[in-house]
Write an enzyme that holds these catalytic residues in place. Structure first.
Site, mmCIF file in Angstrom:
data_model
loop_
_atom_site.group_PDB
_atom_site.id
_atom_site.type_symbol
_atom_site.label_atom_id
_atom_site.label_comp_id
_atom_site.label_asym_id
_atom_site.label_seq_id
_atom_site.Cartn_x
_atom_site.Cartn_y
_atom_site.Cartn_z
ATOM 1 N N LYS A 1 24.024 90.828 104.706
ATOM 2 C CA LYS A 1 23.298 89.787 103.977
ATOM 3 C C LYS A 1 24.230 88.657 103.527
ATOM 4 O O LYS A 1 23.813 87.504 103.445
ATOM 5 C CB LYS A 1 22.579 90.403 102.769
ATOM 6 C CG LYS A 1 21.407 91.306 103.155
ATOM 7 C CD LYS A 1 20.329 90.527 103.904
ATOM 8 C CE LYS A 1 19.084 91.351 104.160
ATOM 9 N NZ LYS A 1 18.028 90.586 104.865
ATOM 10 N N SER B 1 5.211 92.856 110.330
ATOM 11 C CA SER B 1 4.188 93.909 110.324
ATOM 12 C C SER B 1 4.020 94.564 108.960
ATOM 13 O O SER B 1 3.075 95.336 108.759
ATOM 14 C CB SER B 1 4.523 94.981 111.379
ATOM 15 O OG SER B 1 5.751 95.615 111.068
ATOM 16 N N TYR C 1 25.096 97.078 103.557
ATOM 17 C CA TYR C 1 23.936 96.182 103.490
ATOM 18 C C TYR C 1 24.363 94.787 103.034
ATOM 19 O O TYR C 1 23.980 93.779 103.631
ATOM 20 C CB TYR C 1 22.914 96.774 102.525
ATOM 21 C CG TYR C 1 21.711 95.895 102.253
ATOM 22 C CD1 TYR C 1 20.770 95.655 103.247
ATOM 23 C CD2 TYR C 1 21.497 95.338 100.992
ATOM 24 C CE1 TYR C 1 19.651 94.864 102.997
ATOM 25 C CE2 TYR C 1 20.391 94.546 100.734
ATOM 26 C CZ TYR C 1 19.467 94.311 101.738
ATOM 27 O OH TYR C 1 18.371 93.534 101.486
ATOM 28 N N LYS D 1 1.683 99.267 114.032
ATOM 29 C CA LYS D 1 1.781 98.509 112.785
ATOM 30 C C LYS D 1 1.485 97.035 113.009
ATOM 31 O O LYS D 1 0.862 96.371 112.172
ATOM 32 C CB LYS D 1 3.175 98.686 112.172
ATOM 33 C CG LYS D 1 3.451 100.064 111.604
ATOM 34 C CD LYS D 1 4.856 100.124 111.000
ATOM 35 C CE LYS D 1 5.136 101.502 110.423
ATOM 36 N NZ LYS D 1 6.514 101.580 109.857
ATOM 37 N N ARG E 1 8.634 95.943 116.042
ATOM 38 C CA ARG E 1 8.832 96.907 117.136
ATOM 39 C C ARG E 1 7.669 97.882 117.292
ATOM 40 O O ARG E 1 7.375 98.329 118.390
ATOM 41 C CB ARG E 1 10.136 97.687 116.904
ATOM 42 C CG ARG E 1 11.383 96.871 117.163
ATOM 43 C CD ARG E 1 12.648 97.645 116.898
ATOM 44 N NE ARG E 1 12.830 97.968 115.488
ATOM 45 C CZ ARG E 1 13.906 98.565 114.990
ATOM 46 N NH1 ARG E 1 14.894 98.928 115.786
ATOM 47 N NH2 ARG E 1 13.994 98.802 113.696
ATOM 48 N N SER F 1 17.369 86.631 102.698
ATOM 49 C CA SER F 1 18.593 87.360 102.392
ATOM 50 C C SER F 1 18.293 88.375 101.287
ATOM 51 O O SER F 1 17.301 89.082 101.349
ATOM 52 C CB SER F 1 19.699 86.381 101.980
ATOM 53 O OG SER F 1 20.924 87.050 101.803
#
Length: 328
Positions: A190, A42, A186, A69, A65, A172
């Site tokens: 990844k 989106s 984070y 959007k 979700r 990634s």
């Protein structure tokens, strides 16, 4: 002279072995009439990739979700499509459970057709020192960045292998190549995505299913704007040195790198250097020979870069200590 002959002989044998063992890649040049599914479609990189797929003639489904959007993105993506192409969305929380992902993707295949290309672009970043982050935020990052890629991939793999065709893209990050201050939680997700991709590379040997692992740099997306809200000063100084890419460029390149059979989709000099140094899958003879002849030099180049990052962190610590003393 004898040493040089031995080295050349070893290289020749290695090159011959690589030619023998590496798969002849089937390159998919055309997406016309194919079903492309893009998670995180989106906005940002996902939407840009979806628009490029539509421009190339694919039926496109974007997953996210926020229905508002998604509807807006479908309108934009449809502007790249021609008559007869299907552009639609599906509202799904990829972190909910595998059964929900399975049900959604199965319905999409019934409605439009088998998924030929899956672009796993859903992801998010919350920055901060690991011990100061909220535990629920750490879990949220792992759930979306890892399981949000693992679940859809798990679903499509068996069907793609059965049909002996298909493309999978893992989006990634350069943060999965080296650990950076402020990216601890984070990076963990990844790095997991990178590890999953490199294992699946090997599981796809002997098939015409291809996987591309992309390492986008900082990209001017709504997600990046949100990331900036939690990013420590040190992280901004480190990551800001590489500049900001456009989502249109990144999304388009990812699609074409996948179609061209590339294992790694990289951006800019820093991404190329780090991929050569830190990625383990064997992509081509040229890649391996480049690693053999340049690894020492590239490591020598990267050490000062890493030391400069450490200096930024030390300077930040001194600044915080100085502020603490002033406030006493």
């Amino acid at each position: 002279m004898c040493y040089l002959i031995i080295v050349l002989a070893v290289i020749a044998v290695l090159a011959g072995a690589l030619f023998f063992f590496l798969d002849n890649k089937i390159l998919y040049k055309d997406l016309k009439g194919k079903h492309v599914v893009v998670t995180g479609g989106s906005s940002g990189i996902g939407k840009a990739a979806a628009m490029e797929a539509a421009r190339l003639g694919a039926h496109v489904t974007i997953i996210g979700r926020d229905v508002g959007k998604l509807n807006a993105a479908v309108s934009e993506i449809s502007s790249q499509a021609k008559e007869g192409q299907k552009i639609q969305h599906a509202s799904l929380d990829l972190t909910s459970d595998y059964e929900s992902v399975q049900k959604c993707l199965s319905t999409l295949e019934t409605d439009i057709g088998s998924i030929f290309m899956l672009i796993n672009s859903a992801g998010m970043c919350i920055c901060g020192q690991f011990e100061t982050m909220k535990v629920q935020d750490i879990k949220k990052l792992i759930d979306l960045n890892y399981f949000g890629t693992a679940y859809p991939t798990y679903y499509v793999l068996s069907g793609m292998k059965k049909r002996n065709e298909g493309l999978i893209v893992f989006v990634s990050s350069e943060a999965s190549l080296i650990g950076i201050y402020g990216y601890s939680a984070y990076s963990a997700g990844k790095w997991a995505v990178r590890g999953l991709a490199e294992a699946i590379f090997m599981e796809l040997v002997g098939t015409n299913v291809r996987l591309t692992l992309a390492f986008p740099p900082d990209t001017d997306t709504p997600g990046f704007a949100n990331e900036e809200l939690t990013k420590p000063k040190e992280t901004k100084l480190i990551s800001g040195s590489a500049g900001l890419s456009s989502p249109e460029y990144v999304g388009r390149k990812i699609v074409h790198d996948s179609l061209n059979g590339k294992l790694y989709s990289v951006f800019g000099l820093s991404g190329k250097l780090m991929t050569i140094l830190y990625c383990g899958a064997v992509e081509s003879v040229g890649q391996v020979l480049l690693q053999i002849f340049t690894m020492g030099l590239l490591r020598a180049i990267m050490v000062p870069v890493m030391l400069s990052f450490h200096k930024i962190v030390r300077d930040g610590l001194k600044e915080k200590q100085s502020e603490t003393l002033k406030n006493k």
